[in-house]
Motif scaffolding. Sequence first.
Motif, PDB file in Angstrom:
ATOM      1  N   PHE A 169     -21.638 157.465  23.994  1.00 61.71           N
ATOM      2  CA  PHE A 169     -21.863 158.667  24.805  1.00 61.71           C
ATOM      3  C   PHE A 169     -21.875 159.852  23.844  1.00 61.71           C
ATOM      4  CE2 PHE A 169     -20.390 155.617  27.838  1.00 61.71           C
ATOM      5  CZ  PHE A 169     -21.052 155.926  29.021  1.00 61.71           C
ATOM      6  N   GLU A 170     -22.693 160.853  24.159  1.00 55.18           N
ATOM      7  CA  GLU A 170     -22.830 162.031  23.289  1.00 55.18           C
ATOM      8  C   GLU A 170     -22.898 163.300  24.122  1.00 55.18           C
ATOM      9  OE1 GLU A 170     -26.661 162.275  21.206  1.00 55.18           O
ATOM     10  OE2 GLU A 170     -25.791 163.653  19.739  1.00 55.18           O
ATOM     11  N   GLN A 171     -22.233 164.343  23.663  1.00 54.13           N
ATOM     12  CA  GLN A 171     -22.421 165.679  24.224  1.00 54.13           C
ATOM     13  C   GLN A 171     -22.546 166.695  23.093  1.00 54.13           C
ATOM     14  OE1 GLN A 171     -19.809 166.917  27.431  1.00 54.13           O
ATOM     15  NE2 GLN A 171     -19.865 164.891  28.404  1.00 54.13           N
ATOM     16  N   PHE A 194     -32.528 169.828  14.865  1.00 52.80           N
ATOM     17  CA  PHE A 194     -32.018 168.561  15.409  1.00 52.80           C
ATOM     18  C   PHE A 194     -30.690 168.224  14.737  1.00 52.80           C
ATOM     19  CE2 PHE A 194     -34.024 164.259  16.947  1.00 52.80           C
ATOM     20  CZ  PHE A 194     -32.933 164.037  17.759  1.00 52.80           C
ATOM     21  N   HIS A 195     -30.676 168.272  13.422  1.00 55.92           N
ATOM     22  CA  HIS A 195     -29.475 167.891  12.672  1.00 55.92           C
ATOM     23  C   HIS A 195     -29.141 168.968  11.654  1.00 55.92           C
ATOM     24  CE1 HIS A 195     -30.911 163.773  14.004  1.00 55.92           C
ATOM     25  NE2 HIS A 195     -29.742 163.914  14.568  1.00 55.92           N
ATOM     26  N   GLU A 196     -28.060 169.708  11.928  1.00 54.74           N
ATOM     27  CA  GLU A 196     -27.580 170.765  11.034  1.00 54.74           C
ATOM     28  C   GLU A 196     -26.221 170.343  10.487  1.00 54.74           C
ATOM     29  OE1 GLU A 196     -27.155 174.319  13.424  1.00 54.74           O
ATOM     30  OE2 GLU A 196     -29.079 174.038  14.388  1.00 54.74           O
ATOM     31  N   GLY A 216     -21.883 162.492  14.272  1.00 50.58           N
ATOM     32  CA  GLY A 216     -22.304 163.681  15.004  1.00 50.58           C
ATOM     33  C   GLY A 216     -22.748 164.753  14.014  1.00 50.58           C
ATOM     34  N   HIS A 217     -23.225 165.895  14.540  1.00 51.44           N
ATOM     35  CA  HIS A 217     -23.887 166.875  13.675  1.00 51.44           C
ATOM     36  C   HIS A 217     -23.986 168.228  14.351  1.00 51.44           C
ATOM     37  CE1 HIS A 217     -27.294 166.193  16.401  1.00 51.44           C
ATOM     38  NE2 HIS A 217     -26.863 164.931  16.413  1.00 51.44           N
ATOM     39  N   GLY A 218     -24.031 169.257  13.538  1.00 47.37           N
ATOM     40  CA  GLY A 218     -24.398 170.558  14.053  1.00 47.37           C
ATOM     41  C   GLY A 218     -25.760 170.461  14.717  1.00 47.37           C
ATOM     42  N   PHE A 253     -21.794 171.613  17.801  1.00 52.07           N
ATOM     43  CA  PHE A 253     -22.061 170.310  17.167  1.00 52.07           C
ATOM     44  C   PHE A 253     -21.956 169.212  18.205  1.00 52.07           C
ATOM     45  CE2 PHE A 253     -17.613 171.533  16.382  1.00 52.07           C
ATOM     46  CZ  PHE A 253     -16.941 170.498  17.015  1.00 52.07           C
ATOM     47  N   THR A 254     -22.537 168.065  17.877  1.00 53.08           N
ATOM     48  CA  THR A 254     -22.410 166.919  18.771  1.00 53.08           C
ATOM     49  C   THR A 254     -21.201 166.078  18.376  1.00 53.08           C
ATOM     50  OG1 THR A 254     -23.641 165.265  17.483  1.00 53.08           O
ATOM     51  CG2 THR A 254     -24.942 166.773  18.868  1.00 53.08           C
ATOM     52  N   ILE A 255     -20.667 165.397  19.374  1.00 54.39           N
ATOM     53  CA  ILE A 255     -19.731 164.298  19.143  1.00 54.39           C
ATOM     54  C   ILE A 255     -20.376 163.102  19.832  1.00 54.39           C
ATOM     55  CG2 ILE A 255     -17.364 163.458  19.399  1.00 54.39           C
ATOM     56  CD1 ILE A 255     -16.427 166.333  19.737  1.00 54.39           C
ATOM     57  N   GLU A 256     -20.535 162.001  19.137  1.00 49.55           N
ATOM     58  CA  GLU A 256     -21.342 160.893  19.673  1.00 49.55           C
ATOM     59  C   GLU A 256     -20.891 159.538  19.134  1.00 49.55           C
ATOM     60  OE1 GLU A 256     -25.409 160.730  17.911  1.00 49.55           O
ATOM     61  OE2 GLU A 256     -25.040 162.790  17.265  1.00 49.55           O
ATOM     62  N   PRO A 257     -19.618 159.198  19.381  1.00 46.88           N
ATOM     63  CA  PRO A 257     -19.090 157.963  18.804  1.00 46.88           C
ATOM     64  C   PRO A 257     -19.830 156.717  19.289  1.00 46.88           C
ATOM     65  CG  PRO A 257     -17.601 158.853  20.470  1.00 46.88           C
ATOM     66  CD  PRO A 257     -18.620 159.903  20.203  1.00 46.88           C
ATOM     67  N   ALA A 296     -30.812 170.652  22.355  1.00 45.60           N
ATOM     68  CA  ALA A 296     -29.564 170.119  22.922  1.00 45.60           C
ATOM     69  C   ALA A 296     -29.665 168.600  22.881  1.00 45.60           C
ATOM     70  CB  ALA A 296     -29.353 170.595  24.349  1.00 45.60           C
ATOM     71  N   ASP A 297     -28.575 167.949  22.545  1.00 47.25           N
ATOM     72  CA  ASP A 297     -28.584 166.512  22.238  1.00 47.25           C
ATOM     73  C   ASP A 297     -27.522 165.822  23.097  1.00 47.25           C
ATOM     74  OD1 ASP A 297     -29.043 164.109  20.934  1.00 47.25           O
ATOM     75  OD2 ASP A 297     -28.247 164.765  18.988  1.00 47.25           O
ATOM     76  N   VAL A 298     -27.938 164.844  23.896  1.00 44.75           N
ATOM     77  CA  VAL A 298     -26.989 164.197  24.808  1.00 44.75           C
ATOM     78  C   VAL A 298     -27.413 162.745  25.035  1.00 44.75           C
ATOM     79  CG1 VAL A 298     -28.224 165.031  26.868  1.00 44.75           C
ATOM     80  CG2 VAL A 298     -25.794 164.458  27.054  1.00 44.75           C
TER      81      VAL A 298
HETATM   82 CO    CO Z   1     -26.872 163.636  18.021  1.00 42.89          CO
END
Ligand code: CO
Length: 296
Positions: free
Chosen positions: A277-279, A220-222, A213-215, A244-248, A150-152
């Motif tokens: 910020f990322e979720q 880690f990165h899909e 961002g990424h799956g 997936f992440t969104i992390e502008p 999980a990436d935040v």
């Molecule tokens: Co990320």
Amino acid sequence: MKKKRSARLGRNAPCPCGSGLKYKKCCLGKKEPVSNVSRKKYAKKHNIRLKTKADIQAIRIAGKLALKTLDLVEAHIRPGITTDSINTLAHDFTIQNGATPAPLNYKGFPKSVCVSVNDVICHGIPGPRILKDGDIVNVDVTPILNGYYADVNKTFFVGNPKPEAQKIVRVSRECLKTGIAMVRPGATLGDIGWAIQRHAHKNGCSVVEEFVGHGVGFAFHEPPQVLHYGRRNEGLTLVPGMVFTIEPMINLGKKNLHVSDDGWTAITDDHFLSAQFEQTILVTDAGYESLTPFKL
Ligand code: CO
Ligand code: MF3
Ligand code: CO
């Protein structure tokens, strides 16, 4: 993650759905019926592995640990501490909870979290730098728990923020909120990027294009890459089970950046502030669920 180069999809290019027709004669402007979309198709055509209920629960648990790690870090942030002390806190807490910090040794990254101060956009390497009053600091946490990622990340104020720091942190938080709000089955990745870009520009800020961002979940990165700019109705159609992440990364000045000699630290060319910020977001039947939820 770093964006991979890819050609822009033209109207006359072969349609990505594999029909053999030109894009403009096929899927351009056409919303794919989600009911026809299978797990197999997303795996085969896009190399995207949709998550099962069990996968989702495991990522949710990893997400809870990631959020607790950020809370712990936040409680210690004040002028006078080093960025390395943030790394130590996060690293030890991750290990104590039976997880592994994904950044450590990832493609040679030497530390367990990314800590990015002021004009550092992302991938700051923790070290002897001392945080001072008025700084902004992003901490990006990715635990691996029971094999799931999980990436935040969040950007914090150090001491008392100046108006420009308040502005870029507010706008970048709002950009994530606006991007997440687009997520539902049938929407596209382009819708997410479009909404983020529009909000940044409305506020006179710019969007970093080199990182996306990424799956996430099994690794880690899909796939897919989730761009933070784009056009409505373009790009991949979202289906339930995608995570997936969104992390502008949003800059107060221009979008241009350079990577320092360490090969990681990405810095704004104009040295104006940058915030992020990322979720980690799950596409659900009804819309979305954040697997790393915090108030935006
Ligand atoms: Co990320
Ligand atoms: N956590 C970052 C992201 O959101 C990636 C960091 S890669 C590292 O994608 F190697 F710097 F850790
Ligand atoms: Co991250």
